[in-house]
Design a protein around this motif. Structure first.
Motif, mmCIF file in Angstrom:
data_model
loop_
_atom_site.group_PDB
_atom_site.id
_atom_site.type_symbol
_atom_site.label_atom_id
_atom_site.label_comp_id
_atom_site.label_asym_id
_atom_site.label_seq_id
_atom_site.Cartn_x
_atom_site.Cartn_y
_atom_site.Cartn_z
ATOM 1 N N ARG A 136 42.952 43.285 32.392
ATOM 2 C CA ARG A 136 43.444 42.350 31.374
ATOM 3 C C ARG A 136 44.003 41.057 31.985
ATOM 4 O O ARG A 136 45.145 40.666 31.715
ATOM 5 C CB ARG A 136 44.508 43.031 30.498
ATOM 6 N N PRO A 137 43.216 40.382 32.832
ATOM 7 C CA PRO A 137 43.730 39.149 33.432
ATOM 8 C C PRO A 137 43.869 38.039 32.392
ATOM 9 O O PRO A 137 42.985 37.847 31.560
ATOM 10 C CB PRO A 137 42.650 38.802 34.473
ATOM 11 N N GLU A 138 44.988 37.337 32.441
ATOM 12 C CA GLU A 138 45.262 36.249 31.487
ATOM 13 C C GLU A 138 45.393 34.941 32.266
ATOM 14 O O GLU A 138 45.774 34.956 33.448
ATOM 15 C CB GLU A 138 46.599 36.490 30.783
ATOM 16 N N PRO A 139 45.148 33.813 31.596
ATOM 17 C CA PRO A 139 45.327 32.531 32.286
ATOM 18 C C PRO A 139 46.724 32.440 32.908
ATOM 19 O O PRO A 139 47.717 32.822 32.293
ATOM 20 C CB PRO A 139 45.151 31.500 31.156
ATOM 21 N N GLY A 140 46.766 31.984 34.141
ATOM 22 C CA GLY A 140 48.037 31.800 34.840
ATOM 23 C C GLY A 140 48.522 33.027 35.598
ATOM 24 O O GLY A 140 49.515 32.949 36.329
ATOM 25 N N GLN A 141 47.828 34.161 35.447
ATOM 26 C CA GLN A 141 48.314 35.386 36.116
ATOM 27 C C GLN A 141 47.883 35.446 37.574
ATOM 28 O O GLN A 141 47.036 34.690 38.039
ATOM 29 C CB GLN A 141 47.818 36.628 35.360
ATOM 30 N N ARG A 142 48.495 36.387 38.272
ATOM 31 C CA ARG A 142 48.214 36.599 39.686
ATOM 32 C C ARG A 142 47.552 37.970 39.836
ATOM 33 O O ARG A 142 48.095 38.993 39.407
ATOM 34 C CB ARG A 142 49.558 36.555 40.424
ATOM 35 N N VAL A 143 46.366 37.998 40.428
ATOM 36 C CA VAL A 143 45.583 39.233 40.563
ATOM 37 C C VAL A 143 45.168 39.390 42.017
ATOM 38 O O VAL A 143 44.920 38.397 42.717
ATOM 39 C CB VAL A 143 44.330 39.188 39.644
ATOM 40 N N VAL A 144 45.115 40.640 42.472
ATOM 41 C CA VAL A 144 44.677 40.950 43.831
ATOM 42 C C VAL A 144 43.410 41.799 43.744
ATOM 43 O O VAL A 144 43.333 42.727 42.931
ATOM 44 C CB VAL A 144 45.806 41.705 44.587
ATOM 45 N N ASP A 145 42.408 41.457 44.554
ATOM 46 C CA ASP A 145 41.124 42.178 44.568
ATOM 47 C C ASP A 145 40.907 42.694 45.991
ATOM 48 O O ASP A 145 40.630 41.894 46.899
ATOM 49 C CB ASP A 145 40.008 41.205 44.146
ATOM 50 N N LEU A 146 41.078 43.999 46.190
ATOM 51 C CA LEU A 146 40.977 44.569 47.540
ATOM 52 C C LEU A 146 39.607 45.191 47.769
ATOM 53 O O LEU A 146 39.041 45.792 46.858
ATOM 54 C CB LEU A 146 42.058 45.643 47.733
ATOM 55 N N TYR A 147 39.093 45.085 48.994
ATOM 56 C CA TYR A 147 37.743 45.561 49.337
ATOM 57 C C TYR A 147 36.742 44.784 48.471
ATOM 58 O O TYR A 147 35.938 45.357 47.736
ATOM 59 C CB TYR A 147 37.611 47.070 49.108
ATOM 60 N N SER A 148 36.820 43.472 48.530
ATOM 61 C CA SER A 148 36.208 42.612 47.519
ATOM 62 C C SER A 148 34.747 42.267 47.764
ATOM 63 O O SER A 148 34.115 41.636 46.913
ATOM 64 C CB SER A 148 37.035 41.327 47.412
ATOM 65 N N GLY A 149 34.186 42.651 48.923
ATOM 66 C CA GLY A 149 32.766 42.422 49.177
ATOM 67 C C GLY A 149 32.391 40.956 49.003
ATOM 68 O O GLY A 149 33.084 40.047 49.473
ATOM 69 N N ALA A 150 31.274 40.716 48.324
ATOM 70 C CA ALA A 150 30.784 39.345 48.121
ATOM 71 C C ALA A 150 31.421 38.691 46.906
ATOM 72 O O ALA A 150 31.005 37.601 46.508
ATOM 73 C CB ALA A 150 29.266 39.368 47.981
ATOM 74 N N GLY A 151 32.407 39.362 46.310
ATOM 75 C CA GLY A 151 33.157 38.735 45.223
ATOM 76 C C GLY A 151 32.717 39.143 43.829
ATOM 77 O O GLY A 151 32.996 38.430 42.865
ATOM 78 N N LEU A 152 32.062 40.318 43.712
ATOM 79 C CA LEU A 152 31.599 40.761 42.387
ATOM 80 C C LEU A 152 32.719 40.682 41.352
ATOM 81 O O LEU A 152 32.512 40.156 40.250
ATOM 82 C CB LEU A 152 31.067 42.208 42.469
ATOM 83 N N PHE A 153 33.917 41.206 41.702
ATOM 84 C CA PHE A 153 35.030 41.162 40.741
ATOM 85 C C PHE A 153 35.860 39.887 40.904
ATOM 86 O O PHE A 153 36.478 39.432 39.951
ATOM 87 C CB PHE A 153 35.937 42.393 40.922
ATOM 88 N N THR A 154 35.885 39.333 42.119
ATOM 89 C CA THR A 154 36.738 38.166 42.363
ATOM 90 C C THR A 154 36.350 37.007 41.439
ATOM 91 O O THR A 154 37.222 36.309 40.904
ATOM 92 C CB THR A 154 36.606 37.704 43.834
ATOM 93 N N LEU A 155 35.038 36.821 41.265
ATOM 94 C CA LEU A 155 34.565 35.671 40.480
ATOM 95 C C LEU A 155 35.001 35.769 39.005
ATOM 96 O O LEU A 155 35.623 34.833 38.489
ATOM 97 C CB LEU A 155 33.051 35.540 40.635
ATOM 98 N N PRO A 156 34.738 36.881 38.305
ATOM 99 C CA PRO A 156 35.208 36.926 36.907
ATOM 100 C C PRO A 156 36.732 36.970 36.793
ATOM 101 O O PRO A 156 37.294 36.434 35.821
ATOM 102 C CB PRO A 156 34.567 38.210 36.351
ATOM 103 N N LEU A 157 37.405 37.557 37.786
ATOM 104 C CA LEU A 157 38.873 37.557 37.744
ATOM 105 C C LEU A 157 39.396 36.125 37.883
ATOM 106 O O LEU A 157 40.315 35.718 37.179
ATOM 107 C CB LEU A 157 39.441 38.439 38.865
ATOM 108 N N ALA A 158 38.788 35.356 38.807
ATOM 109 C CA ALA A 158 39.212 33.967 39.007
ATOM 110 C C ALA A 158 38.973 33.151 37.739
ATOM 111 O O ALA A 158 39.802 32.335 37.334
ATOM 112 C CB ALA A 158 38.471 33.361 40.192
#
Ligand SMILES: C[S@@+](CC[C@H](N)C(=O)[O-])C[C@H]1O[C@@H](n2cnc3c(N)ncnc32)[C@H](O)[C@@H]1O
Length: 216
Positions: free
Chosen positions: A65-87
């Motif tokens: 449930r990431p919201e604008p302005g929040q801080r999220v950590v993505d561990l074992y992030s590989g090529a960024g599969l989750f990092t990109l939509p989280l960002a």
């Protein structure tokens, strides 16, 4: 939907002759997950089932449930599969820290996230010290470790960050169970657990578990 394209080109070679043409496969594969596009090193990690990236991205976003302005950590992030939509979800006013040990995967992640200054990519092994170094004010953590799991020390350090949600993507249910035990022992409850048949006709099952701080 996923459209994967292996970039291949035939090498110059003798025509005619009976020998098959040699094909040189370039080092990266371009792929799309919905409207997100990625390039991934051909030797790096990518989900095997063609529907897995979209299914897991949806599951991770719904749970974190990431919201604008929040801080999220993505561990074992590989090529960024989750990092990109989280960002994308936290926007430029938010922040995503991604940690991945494989420098070629991080190189791909840098390309995949070149338009996302809110994402900081760390080339590092995930350890308790690295997690502690992420500081405070973390709203959600996503982790997708290899089959061995994250281990007691990393899980303990994660619970000490006190994020509102920990979303654990797991390819080994036994390692997941051990790591969930650690989180439960440190004040978190498992509030959802979903299995995904991402390896049909095998005994393997992918799981997404959600941990939230115990209220009382
Ligand atoms: C299951 S993959 C997940 C990657 C990404 N989340 C995805 O779905 O495409 C696990 C990733 O963890 C990385 N990895 C393995 N051991 C690690 C460690 N100790 N610290 C950081 N990353 C690690 C691997 O290189 C791999 O990219």
């Amino acid at each position: 939907s996923l459209a994967a394209r292996r970039e291949a080109r035939p090498r110059r070679g003798r025509r005619g002759g009976g020998a098959p043409a040699r094909v040189a496969v370039r080092e990266r594969v371009a792929t799309a997950v919905g409207d997100l596009s990625y390039r991934v090193d051909a030797t790096g990690f990518w989900q095997v089932h063609r529907d897995a990236p979209a299914a897991l991205v949806d599951a991770v976003l719904a749970a974190a449930r990431p919201e604008p302005g929040q801080r999220v950590v993505d561990l074992y992030s590989g090529a960024g599969l989750f990092t990109l939509p989280l960002a994308r979800a936290v926007g430029e006013g938010g922040r995503v820290d991604a940690v991945e040990v494989n420098d070629r995967a991080v190189k791909d992640a840098r390309r995949n996230l070149h338009d996302s200054p809110q994402a900081t990519l760390h080339v590092a092994g995930v350890t308790a010290a690295v997690v502690e170094g992420l500081g405070s004010g973390v709203d959600a953590v996503v982790l997708d470790p290899p089959r061995s799991g994250a281990g007691t020390q990393v899980m303990t350090a994660l619970t000490e960050l006190r994020p509102g949600r920990i979303v654990y993507v797991a390819c080994d249910p036994a390692a997941l169970a051990r790591d969930l035990r650690t989180a439960v022992d440190h004040g978190y409850d498992v509030t959802a657990l979903t299995g995904y048949d991402l390896f049909p006709h095998t005994h393997h099952v992918e799981c997404v578990a959600v941990l939230e701080p115990r209220s009382s």
